[in-house]
Design a protein around this motif. Structure first.
Motif, PDB file in Angstrom:
ATOM      1  N   THR A   1       0.837  -1.202   0.000  1.00 17.55           N
ATOM      2  CA  THR A   1       0.000   0.000   0.000  1.00 17.55           C
ATOM      3  C   THR A   1       0.879   1.263   0.000  1.00 17.55           C
ATOM      4  O   THR A   1       2.108   1.175   0.101  1.00 17.55           O
ATOM      5  CB  THR A   1      -0.864   0.046   1.271  1.00 17.55           C
ATOM      6  N   ALA A   2       0.203   2.406  -0.056  1.00 17.10           N
ATOM      7  CA  ALA A   2       0.930   3.688  -0.003  1.00 17.10           C
ATOM      8  C   ALA A   2       1.730   3.797   1.290  1.00 17.10           C
ATOM      9  O   ALA A   2       2.829   4.361   1.302  1.00 17.10           O
ATOM     10  CB  ALA A   2      -0.060   4.850  -0.112  1.00 17.10           C
ATOM     11  N   ASP A   3       1.163   3.252   2.371  1.00 17.41           N
ATOM     12  CA  ASP A   3       1.904   3.278   3.635  1.00 17.41           C
ATOM     13  C   ASP A   3       2.762   2.028   3.829  1.00 17.41           C
ATOM     14  O   ASP A   3       3.126   1.669   4.952  1.00 17.41           O
ATOM     15  CB  ASP A   3       0.977   3.566   4.838  1.00 17.41           C
ATOM     16  N   THR A  27      -3.866   4.074   1.291  1.00 16.92           N
ATOM     17  CA  THR A  27      -3.391   3.550   2.576  1.00 16.92           C
ATOM     18  C   THR A  27      -4.183   2.290   2.928  1.00 16.92           C
ATOM     19  O   THR A  27      -5.255   2.039   2.365  1.00 16.92           O
ATOM     20  CB  THR A  27      -3.608   4.573   3.698  1.00 16.92           C
ATOM     21  N   GLU A  72      -7.657   3.235   3.837  1.00 18.12           N
ATOM     22  CA  GLU A  72      -8.516   3.506   2.679  1.00 18.12           C
ATOM     23  C   GLU A  72      -8.957   2.194   2.002  1.00 18.12           C
ATOM     24  O   GLU A  72     -10.127   2.025   1.649  1.00 18.12           O
ATOM     25  CB  GLU A  72      -7.777   4.419   1.688  1.00 18.12           C
TER      26      GLU A  72
END
Lengths: 311, 311
Positions: free
Chosen positions: B55-57, B92, B95
């Motif tokens: 993920t983005a994170d 994220t 999300e």
């Protein structure tokens, strides 16, 4: 509104056709097993059809036939049963619990009917109490289409019949599931006994006309049912006259006219066992309330494809 | 004997062909979900194939594509996603967790490929840690064919690649599953990185020849794989030369000769994604070690019908 809240999951509504998992989900999982019921509940199909027979020690157990199908039963060593099929009523619960019902023998006609059914080992015939325990867990929303099997050999043995009903009803009440249970049988006289003993549970009348054959591997239901050939009214009218609250015809017997007649009589209609998409379509078009199926995922998807839902 | 015990569930034996559940059991249950993996384990298929993306994170999550398929993803209001497909790396974990991946849209080509797949609601993309938690429960015998997806857009970003491997390996070790895990990718260069960071886990080389098309609804694997057109040795030889321990060819690419060559090189062969009985037969006849399938029950039954077993 019906006076029986447990009929709601078996009654259609605007845009809603109900799904009832047949013996759990026989197309996917071994039939009439805790593992299969658990699967069916896990996918959001909360109405479960199953069959109850009494053991020699009078314990209600969940299994379809009065005899154990050799095609679906292995012994403690994992060998398929052979020879004359064992009668459930001749075995104790402890004896039944040594057998494995986790899979089908692919060499048999019955086994070949369900080629995608998972093959498991160490799976046991459940006592009714085990299924009721699963269905009464906190958060469970299960509804039970509880088929009582009556033994044609014991047709006139009022004690045996009353005892199957009494033991079954006592278990349902013990688990507090009486308002989640519909009592269901091919034996319409047995359903009289059910209403006498358990007026809080509605009765569901199974029917199959003599011209439509049984599926391979099934016990015949005909010997315990009413005499359709000499029936002078329609089947839904006969169900209503008998005091039934739900009509469950074999899908080959369903017509839009009969469904409309049942509805005019206040009877919802749940039809069995509907597995092929063309048949699912025909049943939806005929206006049935619910579909009893071995493939609940397939019926979910098919309903959605037609803009319908099941709850 | 291999020095990697976790290769045993991917290596055939006398009378044994292994079954690996593809994204759980995509033909029956929503793919890459805890619910689907749980089902697959419940039927006695202990080898699970799944896909991991960051993920983005930078949280490893279990989902097949770098983009979320609109055909399999609903928003928090239950509406199918539309428009350009969302990129997992742009969202994220929080999300992603608002989305529902419990079903397929039957109006789409992808949805129509799996008409029996159950339709569930409120099903979330699992963090890798959730799957590892399921697989490390006491009594669990799960084995993992852990596919790392690499992003063609980030092919040259060594940091992003090393980070996906590092985060994935750290999670596997945290749950004590390193001796139950095989690291698997179309991106052979990424597998070099896997061996560097996790020498205790064998590497599995996915291949698909350019002449055999992808299935609808899948990301293309080709842009991250080796250059098959200019390969001067056979694919199994190239896998062995690259240091691989398992070869996983697309089933259309499998021949008995290539399987024999792989075996001579010490490589077991697991082939994907094999769903039709004629193809299952052809793969058994070709001598593969394992079959990756969306229908594990069907493969169980088919093996038994041929006098084989999977464990």
């Amino acid at each position: 509104m019906s006076r029986f809240p447990q009929l709601t999951p078996f009654t259609g509504d605007d845009g809603i056709v109900r799904i009832i998992g047949h013996r759990g989900a026989r197309g996917v999982m071994p039939e009439n097993t805790i593992e299969g019921f658990d699967f069916t509940l896990s996918i959001g199909v909360t109405a479960l059809e199953f069959d109850v027979v009494a053991t020699a020690d009078r314990v209600p157990v969940v299994t379809h036939n009065l005899h154990l199908a050799n095609s679906a039963t292995r012994d403690a060593q994992g060998k398929w049963l052979t020879g004359p099929e064992l009668r459930v009523a001749d075995l104790t619960l402890a004896e039944l619990k040594t057998l494995d019902v986790g899979g089908l023998d692919g060499r048999t006609v019955y086994g070949q009917r369900f080629p995608d059914q998972a093959f498991m080992s160490g799976v046991r015939i459940p006592a009714l109490s085990e299924l009721l325990d699963l269905c009464s867990k906190p958060g469970s929303e299960a509804y039970l289409l509880f088929e009582l099997k009556s033994d044609p050999d014991l047709q006139d043995e009022a004690v045996a019949r009353a005892s199957l009903v009494a033991n079954s009803v006592a278990e349902v009440r013990k688990f507090g599931l009486e308002h989640h249970t519909v009592l269901h049988s091919f034996d319409w006289k047995l359903l009289d006994e059910c209403r006498r003993q358990a007026p809080e549970m509605p009765t569901s009348y199974l029917s199959q006309l003599p011209e439509n054959d049984d599926d391979p591997g099934e016990d015949s239901a005909k010997s315990v049912g009413p005499d359709y050939k000499n029936m002078t009214v329609s089947v839904p009218r006969a169900v209503a006259d008998a005091g039934g609250q739900l009509w469950c015809p074999y899908f080959m017997d369903v017509t839009p006219e009969l469904v409309a007649e049942a509805h005019a009589l206040g009877l919802p209609v749940c039809t069995w066992t509907v597995n092929e998409t063309a048949d699912i379509d025909r049943m939806i078009d005929a206006g049935v309330d619910g579909i009893v199926t071995d493939y609940p995922g397939r019926v979910q998807r098919h309903l959605l494809n037609r803009g319908l839902r099941w709850e």
